[in-house]
Scaffold this active site. Structure first.
Site, PDB file in Angstrom:
ATOM      1  CG  PHE A  30      35.142  27.615  65.106  1.00  0.00           C
ATOM      2  CD1 PHE A  30      34.847  28.942  65.401  1.00  0.00           C
ATOM      3  CD2 PHE A  30      34.750  27.106  63.880  1.00  0.00           C
ATOM      4  CE1 PHE A  30      34.167  29.748  64.486  1.00  0.00           C
ATOM      5  CE2 PHE A  30      34.062  27.891  62.958  1.00  0.00           C
ATOM      6  CZ  PHE A  30      33.770  29.215  63.272  1.00  0.00           C
ATOM      7  CB  CYS A  45      42.119  33.045  70.108  1.00  0.00           C
ATOM      8  SG  CYS A  45      42.877  31.998  68.882  1.00  0.00           S
ATOM      9  CB  VAL A  85      45.815  27.619  63.120  1.00  0.00           C
ATOM     10  CG1 VAL A  85      44.786  27.374  62.031  1.00  0.00           C
ATOM     11  CG2 VAL A  85      45.192  28.343  64.299  1.00  0.00           C
TER      12      VAL A  85
HETATM   13  C1  UDX Z   1      39.722  29.890  71.813  1.00  0.00           C
HETATM   14  C2  UDX Z   1      38.362  29.432  71.256  1.00  0.00           C
HETATM   15  O1  UDX Z   1      37.696  28.631  72.229  1.00  0.00           O
HETATM   16  C3  UDX Z   1      38.532  28.684  69.944  1.00  0.00           C
HETATM   17  O2  UDX Z   1      37.270  28.333  69.408  1.00  0.00           O
HETATM   18  C4  UDX Z   1      39.272  29.620  68.982  1.00  0.00           C
HETATM   19  O3  UDX Z   1      39.440  29.054  67.751  1.00  0.00           O
HETATM   20  C5  UDX Z   1      40.620  29.997  69.574  1.00  0.00           C
HETATM   21  O4  UDX Z   1      40.394  30.652  70.826  1.00  0.00           O
HETATM   22  P1  UDX Z   1      41.719  28.788  73.168  1.00  0.00           P
HETATM   23  O5  UDX Z   1      42.366  30.140  73.117  1.00  0.00           O
HETATM   24  O6  UDX Z   1      42.548  27.601  72.863  1.00  0.00           O
HETATM   25  O7  UDX Z   1      40.455  28.738  72.168  1.00  0.00           O
HETATM   26  O8  UDX Z   1      41.176  28.581  74.651  1.00  0.00           O
HETATM   27  P2  UDX Z   1      39.762  28.471  75.388  1.00  0.00           P
HETATM   28  O9  UDX Z   1      39.554  27.094  75.839  1.00  0.00           O
HETATM   29  O10 UDX Z   1      38.693  29.085  74.592  1.00  0.00           O
HETATM   30  O11 UDX Z   1      40.076  29.377  76.675  1.00  0.00           O
HETATM   31  C6  UDX Z   1      40.456  30.750  76.542  1.00  0.00           C
HETATM   32  C7  UDX Z   1      40.737  31.365  77.873  1.00  0.00           C
HETATM   33  O12 UDX Z   1      39.530  31.529  78.627  1.00  0.00           O
HETATM   34  C8  UDX Z   1      41.676  30.588  78.782  1.00  0.00           C
HETATM   35  O13 UDX Z   1      42.541  31.489  79.431  1.00  0.00           O
HETATM   36  C9  UDX Z   1      40.760  29.906  79.782  1.00  0.00           C
HETATM   37  O14 UDX Z   1      41.392  29.643  81.009  1.00  0.00           O
HETATM   38  C10 UDX Z   1      39.673  30.967  79.925  1.00  0.00           C
HETATM   39  N1  UDX Z   1      38.357  30.428  80.317  1.00  0.00           N
HETATM   40  C11 UDX Z   1      37.692  29.562  79.500  1.00  0.00           C
HETATM   41  C12 UDX Z   1      37.772  30.873  81.503  1.00  0.00           C
HETATM   42  O15 UDX Z   1      38.342  31.675  82.249  1.00  0.00           O
HETATM   43  N2  UDX Z   1      36.518  30.405  81.824  1.00  0.00           N
HETATM   44  C13 UDX Z   1      35.834  29.536  81.029  1.00  0.00           C
HETATM   45  O16 UDX Z   1      34.705  29.163  81.401  1.00  0.00           O
HETATM   46  C14 UDX Z   1      36.429  29.096  79.829  1.00  0.00           C
END
Ligand code: UDX
Length: 477
Positions: free
Chosen positions: A151, A279, A11
């Protein structure tokens, strides 16, 4: 503006580099000497699209790195706190790093400053930071504390910062909110979008960001509630996928059918092995803790976490279903990072699944386009987990291919070659990267999430050979 960002993790580093890109004078503060030296040498410690370009563009000009918090405080009008808030055993966020930064700021303050919480923190952190500052001798008229949650998604964090859906400025005084809003002015008035050399975003038409002014407490809640809602969407579709498997429906069709309802939306409805990362898992536990401490029953959060944990077990059961026994099996694993576009392994479903398989007696050869160095550290000298230099090498002679991260590159693999390399033509896809019809055409037995298994005629031969092998093992025993 003169800005200090304390903490150069995902971040802090992205925020610091992006504020410099917006034309501010930024100093990034960290107490990790090794990381500071790396940054000063011009290295980028994380895999993040556009970040190396931004660091290169601004390093030594409008972006400095230092270990001296007091000096950075004195030089800045805005001080962003972006240090870690890891979970404690009970799920509460550990705010000791935030507290020690607040103490440091209080001791150095010499002029009016706005202290901004950028880390994800529970509601009331704002008032605690204020109290700690006062207890450490900071005069009340010399500072305000604001909450400005991020975010950012790893992998697209720079574009998310520069082209946000919204900017939340949570402050309880106009003076403080105005100063914080000014830092984002080039995004809000659209001038950044028009700047030559601007980092490209997901939009092609003139872009102006929406800035929401809220109370500090509301801003703190917005962050937790947003992450909890997104995680809930993922657990929801994963639970729907389980029902699809039970009744023989196809979750991809169901997803299309519900996602086209504009009230629901398509995003964050991809079924898989569950969410991971730094997160969602942490924030869900912290939000649940905040709700409990304040006497609110929020069972939806418990269920979101439960479904997510169960999703990894369901994947393990699929591997067992495909291979019958696991002891002694050789597995080719594609993907280690918690999602595509990053080298981050924190709370990665892939890591926990590999560890469970190794416990069951499997050996693993894994490949990930970005996370190999981190994975070597994570697994250490564990001889059951080896690493390949490419996806095809990982599959050579494997009893099955397991897909654990949604890297687009994997979806483009040559399926004929995949089949030829594998010992058994079995693919267990935890991310639904492939179309079942193509797998069938390639003669691969294919198990995915929430869709009917593809077990062609060949599978009979395979099952027979598995049985024969088991019989041989039994005889040998
Ligand atoms: C997340 C939030 O999206 C972001 O706004 C916040 O500030 C930090 O946390 P991030 O952890 O980088 O971001 O990843 P993200 O793209 O949100 O995916 C999180 C997890 O969910 C991953 O393991 C991803 O593979 C999984 N995921 C995401 C799914 O299994 N299905 C989906 O449809 C979307």
């Amino acid at each position: 503006m003169r800005i200090a960002v304390v903490g150069s993790g995902y971040v802090g580093l992205v925020a610091g580099a992006c504020f410099a890109e917006l034309g501010h004078q930024v100093v990034l503060v960290d107490n990790d000497e090794r990381k500071l030296a790396e940054l000063q040498r011009g290295e980028c410690p994380i895999h993040e699209k556009f970040l190396p370009e931004l660091l290169e563009r601004h390093r030594g000009k409008s972006l400095d790195f230092t270990g001296d918090l007091a000096d950075a405080v004195r030089r800045s009008q805005l001080i962003f706190i972006a240090v870690g808030t890891p979970p404690k055993d009970d799920g509460d966020a550990d705010l000791s790093y935030v507290e020690s930064v607040a103490q440091g700021i209080a001791c150095a303050i010499d002029d009016y400053k706005v202290i901004v919480e950028k880390s994800t923190v529970p509601v009331y952190t704002n008032s605690w930071v204020r109290k700690i500052m006062l207890l450490n001798g900071a005069p009340a008229e010399l500072f305000d504390v604001a909450s400005n949650p991020e975010f950012l998604r790893e992998g697209t964090a720079v574009a998310d910062f520069l082209y946000p859906d919204r900017i939340v400025v949570g402050a309880d005084s106009d003076r403080c909110a105005d100063l914080l809003a000014e830092a984002y002015q080039p995004l809000v008035d659209g001038s950044y979008f028009k700047k030559p050399g601007a980092i490209p975003g997901p939009v092609t038409s003139p872009f102006k960001a929406t800035l929401l002014r809220t109370s500090a407490k509301s801003a703190e809640l917005i962050k937790h509630a947003s992450n909890a809602f997104l995680a809930m969407k993922i657990s929801f579709i994963n639970a729907v996928a389980s029902v699809c498997e039970a009744v023989g429906a196809d979750v991809e069709q169901v997803r299309e059918g519900i996602g086209t309802d504009s009230r629901i939306g398509r995003r964050f409805l991809s079924p898989g092995v569950g969410y991971g990362g730094s997160c969602f898992p942490k924030d869900l536990l912290a939000f649940r803790s905040v709700a409990r401490e304040n006497g609110c029953h929020f069972g939806l959060l418990d269920e979101t976490v439960r479904v997510n944990e169960e999703q990894r077990n369901r994947f393990l059961r699929k591997v067992r279903k495909a291979l019958w026994t696991l002891k002694g099996k050789k597995l080719g694993v594609l993907g280690l990072a918690f999602k595509n576009g990053t080298d981050d392994l924190r709370e990665s479903p892939a890591v926990s699944i590999i560890k469970s398989l190794v416990k069951e007696g499997c050996s693993v050869t894994a490949y990930d386009p970005a996370a190999m160095d981190r994975a070597a550290e994570e697994f250490g000298p564990n001889t059951a987990v080896k690493f390949a230099s490419g996806p095809y090498e990982a599959l050579e002679g494997a009893d099955a291919c397991l897909v654990l991260t949604e890297w687009e590159d994997f979806a483009a693999l040559d399926l004929a070659r995949v089949k030829q390399l594998l010992h058994y033509p079995i693919v267990v896809d935890g991310r639904n990267l492939f179309k079942p019809a193509l797998m069938e055409a390639a003669g691969l037995n294919y198990y995915s999430v929430g869709r009917p298994d593809v077990v062609g005629e060949r599978a009979v031969t395979i099952k027979a050979s598995l049985k024969a092998e088991a019989a041989r093992q039994n005889e040998a025993a």
